[in-house]
Scaffold this active site. Structure first.
Site, PDB file in Angstrom:
ATOM      1  N   THR A 155       0.948  -0.446   6.471  1.00  0.00           N
ATOM      2  CA  THR A 155       0.921  -1.276   5.266  1.00  0.00           C
ATOM      3  C   THR A 155       1.194  -2.712   5.679  1.00  0.00           C
ATOM      4  O   THR A 155       1.874  -2.954   6.666  1.00  0.00           O
ATOM      5  CB  THR A 155       1.965  -0.784   4.243  1.00  0.00           C
ATOM      6  N   GLY A 156       0.640  -3.665   4.930  1.00  0.00           N
ATOM      7  CA  GLY A 156       0.905  -5.068   5.251  1.00  0.00           C
ATOM      8  C   GLY A 156      -0.329  -5.934   5.118  1.00  0.00           C
ATOM      9  O   GLY A 156      -1.188  -5.668   4.268  1.00  0.00           O
ATOM     10  N   ASP A 157      -0.408  -6.980   5.948  1.00  0.00           N
ATOM     11  CA  ASP A 157      -1.537  -7.917   5.937  1.00  0.00           C
ATOM     12  C   ASP A 157      -2.800  -7.215   6.423  1.00  0.00           C
ATOM     13  O   ASP A 157      -3.134  -7.241   7.599  1.00  0.00           O
ATOM     14  CB  ASP A 157      -1.261  -9.084   6.896  1.00  0.00           C
ATOM     15  N   GLY A 158      -3.510  -6.625   5.483  1.00  0.00           N
ATOM     16  CA  GLY A 158      -4.618  -5.753   5.834  1.00  0.00           C
ATOM     17  C   GLY A 158      -5.718  -6.418   6.628  1.00  0.00           C
ATOM     18  O   GLY A 158      -6.273  -5.821   7.551  1.00  0.00           O
TER      19      GLY A 158
ATOM     20  N   THR B 298       0.851  -1.175   0.000  1.00  0.00           N
ATOM     21  CA  THR B 298       0.000   0.000   0.000  1.00  0.00           C
ATOM     22  C   THR B 298       0.883   1.218   0.000  1.00  0.00           C
ATOM     23  O   THR B 298       1.912   1.210   0.648  1.00  0.00           O
ATOM     24  CB  THR B 298      -0.829   0.038   1.310  1.00  0.00           C
TER      25      THR B 298
ATOM     26  N   ARG C 199     -13.946  -7.939  -0.826  1.00  0.00           N
ATOM     27  CA  ARG C 199     -13.025  -7.763   0.299  1.00  0.00           C
ATOM     28  C   ARG C 199     -12.572  -6.298   0.413  1.00  0.00           C
ATOM     29  O   ARG C 199     -12.234  -5.659  -0.569  1.00  0.00           O
ATOM     30  CB  ARG C 199     -11.811  -8.667   0.095  1.00  0.00           C
ATOM     31  N   VAL C 200     -12.599  -5.802   1.631  1.00  0.00           N
ATOM     32  CA  VAL C 200     -12.060  -4.479   1.920  1.00  0.00           C
ATOM     33  C   VAL C 200     -10.893  -4.663   2.866  1.00  0.00           C
ATOM     34  O   VAL C 200     -11.010  -5.375   3.867  1.00  0.00           O
ATOM     35  CB  VAL C 200     -13.142  -3.569   2.556  1.00  0.00           C
ATOM     36  N   GLY C 201      -9.777  -4.052   2.559  1.00  0.00           N
ATOM     37  CA  GLY C 201      -8.596  -4.185   3.405  1.00  0.00           C
ATOM     38  C   GLY C 201      -8.503  -3.094   4.452  1.00  0.00           C
ATOM     39  O   GLY C 201      -9.483  -2.405   4.754  1.00  0.00           O
ATOM     40  N   ASP C 202      -7.316  -2.936   5.006  1.00  0.00           N
ATOM     41  CA  ASP C 202      -7.091  -1.947   6.064  1.00  0.00           C
ATOM     42  C   ASP C 202      -6.979  -0.521   5.514  1.00  0.00           C
ATOM     43  O   ASP C 202      -7.295   0.438   6.214  1.00  0.00           O
ATOM     44  CB  ASP C 202      -5.822  -2.283   6.845  1.00  0.00           C
TER      45      ASP C 202
END
Ligand code: NAG
Ligand code: NAG
Length: 347
Positions: free
Chosen positions: A255-258, A204, A232-235
């Site tokens: 940023t990362g594993d949302g 991200t 799907r919605v991430g962080d």
């Protein structure tokens, strides 16, 4: 006594001048062009929100690492959808879009949500409808690269990896219980490995900026997790998770594993830690630590900056690879790429 006071206040003001660090912008990863673009806004006395919108937008246009903007991270149906957030630390107002379809400029659409609605987040097809009402152009986000990536995943890799759990047929052996709705065909497809774009699956752009008025803004943009389940919605578009800004404290972005990270609102936590007096580095570490306690295998990073322009970062799960981020402030002639080592001790 008066002399001492004059001397003291003189040296204090000299100190203040030599420590002048704002305006400043910090950016996740090595997204240099976004930093330069945002800096060009800030150095001309521009508004931090404009710096964030322009900085994240250039990443969308240039498809940073294939993980921001159109033509990357196709979902299970082969479609690229976008998540973006922008937050104004002066007003605590937020604009965000999630799972935005067929519009390339997610960050600018998020800005329109902030400025032209009383809402904070719009999603999916209806976010597209809003974008079109605001004058944005509707077009496919699929490119030959994203199409090839999806074809390889679907036909050659048998839909592995995927994000399903506890379903039949076993998602580790089959393509999941879903069916593609798109008209992709595997005919004439060469199974070329796409190593360059495979570098990061969860990536991200996140930025925090302070302008010359001391206004702080933060924002993110991403095309999300590769082969995500549609919807799907991430962080990234979640306020406090992907980014957070508060003029009275500072800002942070993650940023990362949302899917995991958004459960902990790491950007909000980092800002709250700074509010309690933590340094930006300590604040970022606390946010990362909170997640790692529950998910020791997660991959991610947080960068944080206080209202004085001091910044720091922490990361987790990148192995021996340090996490890079880009900084440019008033004292620098050019941007600087900083790195942080992820192997600091967890406590
Ligand atoms: C940065 O921008 C320059 C000029 O527009 C462009 O040539 C270059 O490819 C960009 N870099 C990346 C990594 O996209
Ligand atoms: C990162 O930290 C670990 C543990 O403190 C250390 O062994 C390693 O050499 C460091 N790596 C870098 C690149 O500084």
């Amino acid at each position: 006594m008066a002399k001492l006071y004059v001397l003291l206040s003189l040296s204090l003001s000299i100190l203040a001048i030599s420590e002048q660090k704002t305006p400043i912008v910090i950016t996740t990863w090595n997204f240099v062009n976004s930093t330069i673009t945002a800096w060009n806004v800030l150095k001309q006395g521009g508004y931090s929100l404009d710096a964030i919108e322009k900085g994240t937008s250039i990443c969308e246009e240039q498809q940073c690492d294939g993980t921001v903007g159109y033509g990357g991270s196709p979902d299970e149906d082969g479609e690229t959808t976008l998540d973006a957030l922008i937050m104004d630390g002066r007003t605590m107002n937020v604009g965000a879009v999630a799972a935005l379809r067929r519009v390339k400029s997610a960050a600018s659409v998020a800005r329109r949500v902030l400025e032209h609605t009383k809402h904070s987040i719009l999603v999916g097809e209806l976010a597209t409808k809003f974008a079109v009402q605001m004058g944005f152009h509707e077009e496919t986000l699929t490119t030959s690269i994203s199409k090839r990536m999806w074809l390889k995943w679907y036909y050659k890799d048998h839909c592995q990896p995927n994000f399903w759990m506890n379903v039949s047929p076993d998602p580790s052996k089959f393509c999941g219980p879903y069916r593609t709705t798109d008209d992709f065909t595997h005919k004439n497809y060469d199974w070329l490995p796409l190593t360059k774009i495979d570098r990061f699956n969860h990536d991200t752009i996140g930025m925090v900026a302070i302008d010359n008025k001391g206004d702080i803004a933060a924002g993110t943009s991403t095309n999300g997790a590769k082969f995500k389940i549609p919807g799907r919605v991430g962080d990234s578009p979640i306020p406090g998770s992907g980014a957070y800004a508060d003029n009275t404290v500072g800002g942070a972005t993650a940023t990362g594993d949302g899917d995991v990270m958004l459960r902990f609102l790491p950007s909000f936590l980092a800002v709250e830690e700074m509010r309690r007096g933590a340094s930006p580095t300590e604040a970022a570490r606390t946010a990362i630590n909170r997640i790692a306690t529950h998910y020791p295998n997660f991959m991610g990073a947080v960068i944080a900056m206080n209202m004085d322009g001091a910044y720091g970062a922490a990361c987790h799960g990148l192995g021996d690879v340090p996490f890079p981020f880009v900084v440019q402030d008033i004292s620098m002639d050019q941007y600087k790429i900083e790195t942080v080592n992820c192997s600091w001790p967890l406590n």
